[in-house]
Design a protein around this motif. Structure first.
Motif, PDB file in Angstrom:
ATOM      1  N   ALA A  38       7.183  -1.908   2.423  1.00  0.00           N
ATOM      2  CA  ALA A  38       6.024  -1.848   1.526  1.00  0.00           C
ATOM      3  C   ALA A  38       4.958  -0.909   2.083  1.00  0.00           C
ATOM      4  O   ALA A  38       4.322  -0.152   1.339  1.00  0.00           O
ATOM      5  CB  ALA A  38       5.450  -3.248   1.321  1.00  0.00           C
ATOM      6  N   GLN A  41       6.094   2.607   1.487  1.00  0.00           N
ATOM      7  CA  GLN A  41       5.886   2.977   0.089  1.00  0.00           C
ATOM      8  C   GLN A  41       4.419   3.317  -0.168  1.00  0.00           C
ATOM      9  O   GLN A  41       4.104   4.313  -0.839  1.00  0.00           O
ATOM     10  CB  GLN A  41       6.324   1.836  -0.833  1.00  0.00           C
ATOM     11  CG  GLN A  41       6.133   2.149  -2.312  1.00  0.00           C
ATOM     12  CD  GLN A  41       6.639   1.029  -3.206  1.00  0.00           C
ATOM     13  OE1 GLN A  41       7.064  -0.022  -2.718  1.00  0.00           O
ATOM     14  NE2 GLN A  41       6.610   1.240  -4.506  1.00  0.00           N
ATOM     15  N   GLN A  42       3.531   2.504   0.381  1.00  0.00           N
ATOM     16  CA  GLN A  42       2.097   2.732   0.180  1.00  0.00           C
ATOM     17  C   GLN A  42       1.664   4.074   0.763  1.00  0.00           C
ATOM     18  O   GLN A  42       0.921   4.828   0.132  1.00  0.00           O
ATOM     19  CB  GLN A  42       1.301   1.592   0.820  1.00  0.00           C
ATOM     20  CG  GLN A  42      -0.200   1.674   0.571  1.00  0.00           C
ATOM     21  CD  GLN A  42      -0.931   0.472   1.142  1.00  0.00           C
ATOM     22  OE1 GLN A  42      -0.352  -0.352   1.827  1.00  0.00           O
ATOM     23  NE2 GLN A  42      -2.215   0.370   0.855  1.00  0.00           N
TER      24      GLN A  42
END
Length: 238
Positions: A38, A41-42
């Motif tokens: 995550a 992805q950020q």
């Protein structure tokens, strides 16, 4: 070339293993100093929207192409009862079943059926294979670049690449015997087959904690290496 491979992947109905893709993304995140997918992805999408989706799609394509390449090689294999019996009777059967080998396996396909090849065509294929072998001997070689450089003007695309880790028992006897004799980082001499010339590099090797599977199950797995076999046919051969 990539577009052709992806088209073949689609026709064959192959798909990437989600767990494998997530593992690869996790490795990339860790290499970037991040503690989760995550977070990766950020960071990617903050730099350029859609970057994470593009990265994931690329990894899926690469994994699918690798699965296709492995199928192209293994589906040509025909496992005979003699192959199975020879493997089961060999003193290295247990050792093979407990070790996993990461191989780079590339085939130089013949231009035509071997019986119809001219001496010049056979020599041309051998020269390509020898050039590829020389390139693969380099440490930390980029396999895709080595294959592309060896392709040159040869009219038939070379097949294969990094096949990942697999047990030698999943290969036909003649290949497993070649692989287990290689030291990590070494490359086989050109291996002549009815359909082309194979070059195999042992990229890595690791021990497995898997116990030796029962003889009847080993036979079933070996028969199933030929993906044209059905489960029923494989069972009938046990």
């Amino acid at each position: 070339m990539r577009e052709l491979q992806l088209s073949m992947v689609k026709r064959a109905g192959l798909s990437a293993d989600e767990a494998e893709i997530n593992q690869r993304l996790g490795q990339i995140a860790q290499a970037e100093g991040l503690n989760s997918i995550a977070a990766l992805q950020q960071r990617l999408d903050a730099a350029q929207p859609g970057s994470y989706a593009n990265l994931r799609a690329k990894l899926i394509e690469e994994a699918s192409i690798q699965a296709l390449q492995q199928r192209q090689i293994t589906r040509r294999v025909r496992i005979s009862e003699q192959d199975i019996d020879a493997f089961l009777a060999s003193p290295e059967a247990k050792r093979l079943n407990q070790s996993e080998y990461q191989t780079i396996h590339v085939r130089v396909p013949y231009i035509d059926d071997y019986s119809r090849l001219s001496a010049a065509q056979r020599e041309e294929a051998l020269k390509v294979a020898q050039a590829l072998r020389t390139r693969l001997l380099e440490p930390n070689v980029n396999v895709a670049e080595a294959v592309a450089a060896s392709q040159g003007s040869y009219p038939i695309p070379l097949q294969g690449g990094d096949m990942g880790f697999h047990k030698a028992a999943s290969l036909p006897t003649e290949l497993s015997s070649k692989i287990t004799k290689l030291d990590v980082g070494t490359v086989s001499e050109p291996l002549l087959t009815p359909e082309g010339i194979d070059i195999i590099k042992l990229a890595d090797k690791k021990a497995s904690n898997t116990m030796l599977i029962p003889q009847w199950h080993t036979r079933h797995i070996l028969v199933k290496v030929d993906d044209l076999q059905t489960d029923a046919l494989a069972e009938q051969k046990n």
